[in-house]
Design an enzyme around this catalytic site. Structure first.
Site: not given
Ligand code: PNS
Length: 159
Positions: A17, A90, A128
């Site tokens: 990250h 990745r 993570s």
């Molecule tokens: O580190 P991650 O868990 O892969 O991150 C994922 C994240 C937080 C970027 C993604 O889940 C997200 O954007 N969540 C907010 C809700 C949202 O906008 N979802 C997409 C449209 S349904």
């Protein structure tokens, strides 16, 4: 002024990250690291602690700030005045998910563009969740996370 959002759950922030955040900070004028509540993920660290750990890890990057958010990423990007979302990409397993997210976000807010930065080979398979697994089983996880995250993970798994 080009402002970008680097979103994620950051449970906890890893060196992978940090690499993406650092590279985004060298491309954009301003970077907001957006730490998602991700309530469904049943995170190890609560949101405020995840934000704190990211803040400590990015303290030497002057154009980076850290904010927690709940709700849609595109809404938060809009609220922050950021037209760019930067994600790390990745190995190929990320592609399907990231492609779906980018396509959905595009439909939600045309003004918000998604940019991908390729992870370097050493972080291609770092996540993570794998760091948490290593830490929970007394594995050597130290070289995969920023220094400040080491005691936090040790403490979390000493209970
Ligand atoms: O580190 P991650 O868990 O892969 O991150 C994922 C994240 C937080 C970027 C993604 O889940 C997200 O954007 N969540 C907010 C809700 C949202 O906008 N979802 C997409 C449209 S349904």
């Amino acid at each position: 002024m080009k402002k970008a959002l680097v979103p994620g759950t950051f449970d906890p922030i890893t060196n992978g990250h940090l690499d993406i955040i650092t590279r985004a900070a060298s491309i954009f004028d301003e970077v907001v690291v957006a730490v998602a509540l991700s309530a469904k993920k049943n995170t190890l660290f609560p949101l405020d602690r995840r934000v704190e750990l990211v803040e400590e890890a990015v303290k030497d990057l002057p154009n980076v700030t850290v904010k927690g958010f709940d709700g849609l990423l595109t809404d938060f990007a809009f609220e922050q005045g950021a037209h760019c979302v930067v994600k790390g990409l990745r190995a190929i397993t990320d592609f399907e998910y990231e492609f779906q997210m980018a396509a959905m976000n595009w439909q939600l807010h045309r003004a918000v563009e998604t940019f991908f930065i390729m992870s370097p080979p050493e972080y291609m398979y770092l996540s993570s969740s794998i760091v948490r697994e290593l830490a929970s089983m007394n594995g050597k996880f130290e070289k995969f996370v920023p220094e400040n995250v080491v005691p936090a993970l040790k403490e979390a798994y000493s209970k």
